[in-house]
Enzyme design. Structure first.
Site, PDB file in Angstrom:
ATOM      1  N   LYS A  22       0.825  -1.214   0.000  1.00 26.05           N
ATOM      2  CA  LYS A  22       0.000   0.000   0.000  1.00 26.05           C
ATOM      3  C   LYS A  22       0.854   1.256   0.000  1.00 26.05           C
ATOM      4  CE  LYS A  22      -1.589   1.660   3.935  1.00 26.05           C
ATOM      5  NZ  LYS A  22      -1.304   3.073   4.242  1.00 26.05           N
ATOM      6  N   ASN A  23       1.851   1.300   0.874  1.00 25.74           N
ATOM      7  CA  ASN A  23       2.620   2.536   1.009  1.00 25.74           C
ATOM      8  C   ASN A  23       3.478   2.824  -0.221  1.00 25.74           C
ATOM      9  OD1 ASN A  23       1.459   3.082   3.431  1.00 25.74           O
ATOM     10  ND2 ASN A  23       3.197   2.439   4.689  1.00 25.74           N
ATOM     11  N   ARG A  93      -3.489  10.978   4.197  1.00 25.29           N
ATOM     12  CA  ARG A  93      -2.401  11.946   4.284  1.00 25.29           C
ATOM     13  C   ARG A  93      -1.477  11.838   3.069  1.00 25.29           C
ATOM     14  NH1 ARG A  93      -0.096  14.116   8.450  1.00 25.29           N
ATOM     15  NH2 ARG A  93       1.903  13.484   7.603  1.00 25.29           N
ATOM     16  N   CYS A 117      -3.008  13.238  13.057  1.00 23.92           N
ATOM     17  CA  CYS A 117      -3.729  11.999  12.844  1.00 23.92           C
ATOM     18  C   CYS A 117      -3.629  11.174  14.110  1.00 23.92           C
ATOM     19  CB  CYS A 117      -3.223  11.254  11.631  1.00 23.92           C
ATOM     20  SG  CYS A 117      -1.888  10.179  11.986  1.00 23.92           S
ATOM     21  N   ARG A 122       2.079  14.799  12.862  1.00 22.16           N
ATOM     22  CA  ARG A 122       2.934  14.364  11.745  1.00 22.16           C
ATOM     23  C   ARG A 122       3.291  15.554  10.868  1.00 22.16           C
ATOM     24  NH1 ARG A 122       0.355   8.665   9.787  1.00 22.16           N
ATOM     25  NH2 ARG A 122       2.257   8.508   8.557  1.00 22.16           N
ATOM     26  N   PRO A 123       4.302  16.317  11.292  1.00 28.12           N
ATOM     27  CA  PRO A 123       4.685  17.493  10.507  1.00 28.12           C
ATOM     28  C   PRO A 123       5.234  17.099   9.141  1.00 28.12           C
ATOM     29  CG  PRO A 123       6.220  17.118  12.338  1.00 28.12           C
ATOM     30  CD  PRO A 123       5.147  16.093  12.456  1.00 28.12           C
ATOM     31  N   ILE A 124       5.185  18.064   8.191  1.00 29.82           N
ATOM     32  CA  ILE A 124       5.784  17.778   6.880  1.00 29.82           C
ATOM     33  C   ILE A 124       6.824  18.849   6.533  1.00 29.82           C
ATOM     34  CG2 ILE A 124       3.846  16.413   5.977  1.00 29.82           C
ATOM     35  CD1 ILE A 124       3.137  18.888   4.281  1.00 29.82           C
ATOM     36  N   ASP A 125       7.429  19.411   7.583  1.00 26.58           N
ATOM     37  CA  ASP A 125       8.419  20.476   7.373  1.00 26.58           C
ATOM     38  C   ASP A 125       9.583  20.027   6.477  1.00 26.58           C
ATOM     39  OD1 ASP A 125       8.692  18.898   9.885  1.00 26.58           O
ATOM     40  OD2 ASP A 125      10.675  19.819   9.915  1.00 26.58           O
ATOM     41  N   GLN A 126       9.964  18.751   6.563  1.00 29.27           N
ATOM     42  CA  GLN A 126      11.114  18.287   5.771  1.00 29.27           C
ATOM     43  C   GLN A 126      10.772  18.212   4.282  1.00 29.27           C
ATOM     44  OE1 GLN A 126      14.235  17.838   7.310  1.00 29.27           O
ATOM     45  NE2 GLN A 126      12.978  18.831   8.863  1.00 29.27           N
ATOM     46  N   ASP A 305       5.174   0.330  11.933  1.00 24.08           N
ATOM     47  CA  ASP A 305       3.895  -0.220  11.475  1.00 24.08           C
ATOM     48  C   ASP A 305       3.675  -1.663  11.931  1.00 24.08           C
ATOM     49  OD1 ASP A 305       3.307   2.166  10.304  1.00 24.08           O
ATOM     50  OD2 ASP A 305       3.584   1.510   8.242  1.00 24.08           O
ATOM     51  N   ILE A 327       9.182   6.363  16.687  1.00 27.38           N
ATOM     52  CA  ILE A 327       8.853   7.146  15.476  1.00 27.38           C
ATOM     53  C   ILE A 327       7.635   8.060  15.694  1.00 27.38           C
ATOM     54  CG2 ILE A 327       8.411   7.023  12.982  1.00 27.38           C
ATOM     55  CD1 ILE A 327      10.985   5.571  13.567  1.00 27.38           C
ATOM     56  N   ARG A 397      -8.601   0.349   5.319  1.00 28.58           N
ATOM     57  CA  ARG A 397      -7.726   1.291   4.609  1.00 28.58           C
ATOM     58  C   ARG A 397      -6.505   0.588   4.029  1.00 28.58           C
ATOM     59  NH1 ARG A 397      -5.410   5.510   8.262  1.00 28.58           N
ATOM     60  NH2 ARG A 397      -3.964   5.292   6.544  1.00 28.58           N
TER      61      ARG A 397
HETATM   62  C1  UD1 Z   1       5.366   6.449   6.301  1.00 26.20           C
HETATM   63  C2  UD1 Z   1       4.330   5.364   6.191  1.00 26.20           C
HETATM   64  C3  UD1 Z   1       3.813   4.972   7.556  1.00 26.20           C
HETATM   65  C4  UD1 Z   1       4.978   4.586   8.457  1.00 26.20           C
HETATM   66  C5  UD1 Z   1       6.034   5.685   8.461  1.00 26.20           C
HETATM   67  C6  UD1 Z   1       7.296   5.295   9.219  1.00 26.20           C
HETATM   68  C7  UD1 Z   1       3.340   5.850   4.061  1.00 26.20           C
HETATM   69  C8  UD1 Z   1       2.156   6.328   3.315  1.00 26.20           C
HETATM   70  N1  UD1 Z   1       3.242   5.869   5.381  1.00 26.20           N
HETATM   71  O1  UD1 Z   1       4.726   7.586   6.867  1.00 26.20           O
HETATM   72  O2  UD1 Z   1       2.932   3.871   7.408  1.00 26.20           O
HETATM   73  O3  UD1 Z   1       4.498   4.422   9.767  1.00 26.20           O
HETATM   74  O4  UD1 Z   1       6.438   5.996   7.118  1.00 26.20           O
HETATM   75  O5  UD1 Z   1       7.835   4.138   8.666  1.00 26.20           O
HETATM   76  O6  UD1 Z   1       4.319   5.396   3.489  1.00 26.20           O
HETATM   77  N2  UD1 Z   1       8.676  13.919  10.367  1.00 26.20           N
HETATM   78  C9  UD1 Z   1       8.887  15.248  10.627  1.00 26.20           C
HETATM   79  N3  UD1 Z   1       8.858  16.122   9.578  1.00 26.20           N
HETATM   80  C10 UD1 Z   1       8.624  15.736   8.299  1.00 26.20           C
HETATM   81  C11 UD1 Z   1       8.402  14.371   8.045  1.00 26.20           C
HETATM   82  C12 UD1 Z   1       8.431  13.475   9.100  1.00 26.20           C
HETATM   83  O7  UD1 Z   1       9.100  15.644  11.767  1.00 26.20           O
HETATM   84  O8  UD1 Z   1       8.613  16.586   7.404  1.00 26.20           O
HETATM   85  C13 UD1 Z   1       8.745  12.913  11.467  1.00 26.20           C
HETATM   86  C14 UD1 Z   1       7.421  12.227  11.739  1.00 26.20           C
HETATM   87  O9  UD1 Z   1       6.606  12.967  12.609  1.00 26.20           O
HETATM   88  C15 UD1 Z   1       7.871  10.917  12.330  1.00 26.20           C
HETATM   89  C16 UD1 Z   1       9.169  10.615  11.571  1.00 26.20           C
HETATM   90  O10 UD1 Z   1       9.598  11.867  11.049  1.00 26.20           O
HETATM   91  O11 UD1 Z   1       8.178  11.074  13.690  1.00 26.20           O
HETATM   92  C17 UD1 Z   1       9.015   9.624  10.445  1.00 26.20           C
HETATM   93  O12 UD1 Z   1       7.943   9.974   9.621  1.00 26.20           O
HETATM   94  P1  UD1 Z   1       7.861   9.588   8.078  1.00 26.20           P
HETATM   95  O13 UD1 Z   1       8.904   8.567   7.767  1.00 26.20           O
HETATM   96  O14 UD1 Z   1       7.847  10.823   7.260  1.00 26.20           O
HETATM   97  O15 UD1 Z   1       6.448   8.901   7.986  1.00 26.20           O
HETATM   98  P2  UD1 Z   1       5.419   9.008   6.789  1.00 26.20           P
HETATM   99  O16 UD1 Z   1       6.138   9.108   5.486  1.00 26.20           O
HETATM  100  O17 UD1 Z   1       4.373  10.008   7.109  1.00 26.20           O
END
Ligand code: UD1
Length: 430
Positions: A22-23, A93, A117, A122-126, A305, A327, A397
């Site tokens: 799925k991912n 997301r 969520c 779950r920030p997306i700043d990166q 996961d 995580i 899902r």
């Molecule tokens: C993906 C998976 C999810 C899995 C996760 C970790 C998908 C659709 N989802 O989620 O099932 O649990 O990887 O293996 O593939 N973070 C930040 N800033 C950012 C991005 C991430 O602080 O811009 C933090 C997150 O809050 C978290 C960590 O980094 O603590 C890892 O997150 P990330 O690997 O980005 O998870 P997702 O890609 O959202």
């Protein structure tokens, strides 16, 4: 509202076929719109998240042709709209992958900012830092991320933390950004490699996916291809733990055993036999399992996961186990539900301390999120008596035909939506 009703106690025995990941599929569908040619995608899992993303893609104007349950043809030449509706991002997301895909192809994209969520903030700043480094102007306007650039350019990006989503999103945009991009501290998950492989089949120039340094040479155009998605290591791992917790014997087929190594190692540590074949693993649990400690980490570490599934299994193992979640901060919501089934589990901060009990007993519980929901089903399968799992929409899902696959392994599980159906099930199983 659909529920699962389960009569526990049957060891799971037999063979199960794993669907596409799925991912990986979520990112691959987004990447598929980056060319005006047609992309044929195979081994697509038929799960809710994927179907929602396909709707989002067709909503912005792409042609989506679902040939059969696991095959789709996508053509992005007819896209007219670079703005994705909040309806979709609310449901999944990962529709934020359209940001990287649209920005790379059209140099502009507008995607609503995903909210928090149920597994934590779950920030997306990166992701945004990466887009800015590639030359995009990124603003938050009326709750949406608006990214645009006259021209993108390659850049040297160091991620502050290992993020699957940021690695993939930046990789997509950078594959059409002239010049060289280097992503340092990149995520190494199998689905990062899968997306890179697809993009390379489409004409991108990406090297190093699967290591923590990814090097990309931007190309002007991407072209059509055919691509088959890797098997879902989380679905596979879920069945492996279901076999372990029920003291079963299950052959999990259509997997890449290498992707399952962290799961396999833990299962062996707690006393299961795991046999690896070319594209299958067999898990046999013939006696009571033993305690262990586990900490979730980015790949190749133990996956977050798979955290609830191992915790449920350890709830029945001999001795005290410690499960540390590193995580996501809110991934123990299932602990109270599991305690209602008789587990001895105490959460302190990001750690769960589990004193194994000899048996769990069925109860009515509620799925707090996708993986925890699947873990509660495992608990129900291993428990004595009847378990009802509410809110299974989360499970749907990400698991294709979950109840059918479990039934084929001898589980007594039914999807029900009324009291009458619950009574019917209870009468049938006695
Ligand atoms: C993906 C998976 C999810 C899995 C996760 C970790 C998908 C659709 N989802 O989620 O099932 O649990 O990887 O293996 O593939 N973070 C930040 N800033 C950012 C991005 C991430 O602080 O811009 C933090 C997150 O809050 C978290 C960590 O980094 O603590 C890892 O997150 P990330 O690997 O980005 O998870 P997702 O890609 O959202």
């Amino acid at each position: 509202m659909d529920q699962y009703i389960i009569k526990g106690g049957n060891p799971l025995v037999g063979e199960v076929e794993i669907a596409g990941a799925k991912n990986a599929a979520l990112a691959i569908l987004a990447a598929a719109i980056m060319t005006d040619d047609t992309i044929l995608i195979e081994n697509l899992p038929d799960v809710r998240d994927i179907n929602v993303l396909l709707e989002a893609i067709s909503e912005i104007g792409a042609k989506v042709d679902r040939i059969d349950r696991s095959t789709v043809r996508i053509n992005g030449s007819t896209i007219q709209d670079i703005s994705v509706d909040y309806e979709y991002i609310k449901k999944i997301r990962a529709s934020y992958y359209l940001l990287g895909a649209l920005l790379g192809k059209y140099k502009k994209a507008e995607v609503p900012l995903p909210g928090g969520c149920n597994i934590g903030s779950r920030p997306i700043d990166q992701h945004l830092k990466g887009f800015r480094a590639l030359g995009a102007q990124v603003d938050i306007i009326n709750g949406a991320i608006v990214a645009k650039a006259d021209q993108l350019h390659g850049s040297h990006i160091f991620l502050d933390m290992v993020s699957v989503g940021a690695t993939i999103n930046i990789m997509m945009a950078a594959s059409m950004a002239p010049g060289r991009t280097i992503i340092e501290n990149a995520a190494r998950e199998p689905h990062v490699v899968d997306v890179a492989n697809l993009l390379n089949c489409m004409g991108a120039n990406i090297k190093g996916a699967g290591t923590d340094v990814i090097r990309i040479k931007g190309v002007e155009k991407l072209h059509g291809t055919e691509y088959s998605i890797i098997p879902d290591q989380i679905e596979a791992g879920t069945f492996m733990f279901a076999a372990a917790a029920t003291k079963g014997d299950v052959m999990v087929k259509n997997v890449i055993p290498k992707h399952l190594e962290a799961t396999t190692a833990k299962l062996e540590e707690i006393g299961c036999e795991v046999e690896e074949f070319d594209d299958a693993v067999r898990v046999v649990a013939s006696k009571r399992l033993r305690r262990t400690h586990v900490k979730t980490l980015p790949y190749p570490g133990y996956p977050t996961d798979m955290q609830p599934q191992i915790a449920v299994t350890l709830a029945l193992a001999q001795g005290t186990s410690i499960v540390t979640e590193s995580i996501f901060e809110n991934r123990f919501k299932y602990a109270d539900e599991l305690a209602r089934m008789g587990a001895n589990i105490k959460v302190e901060g990001n750690t769960a301390i589990i004193d194994g009990v000899p048996k769990l007993s069925g109860a009515r519980v509620s799925a707090p999120d996708l993986r925890a929901g699947a873990a509660l089903v495992i608990a129900g399968l291993a428990a004595e008596g009847i378990t009802i799992v509410d809110d299974i929409v989360y499970i749907q899902r990400g698991y294709e035909n979950f109840e059918e696959k479990l039934r084929s392994l001898g589980a007594e599980i039914e999807r029900v939506s009324s009291e009458k159906e619950i009574q019917k099930f209870k009468l049938r199983v006695g």
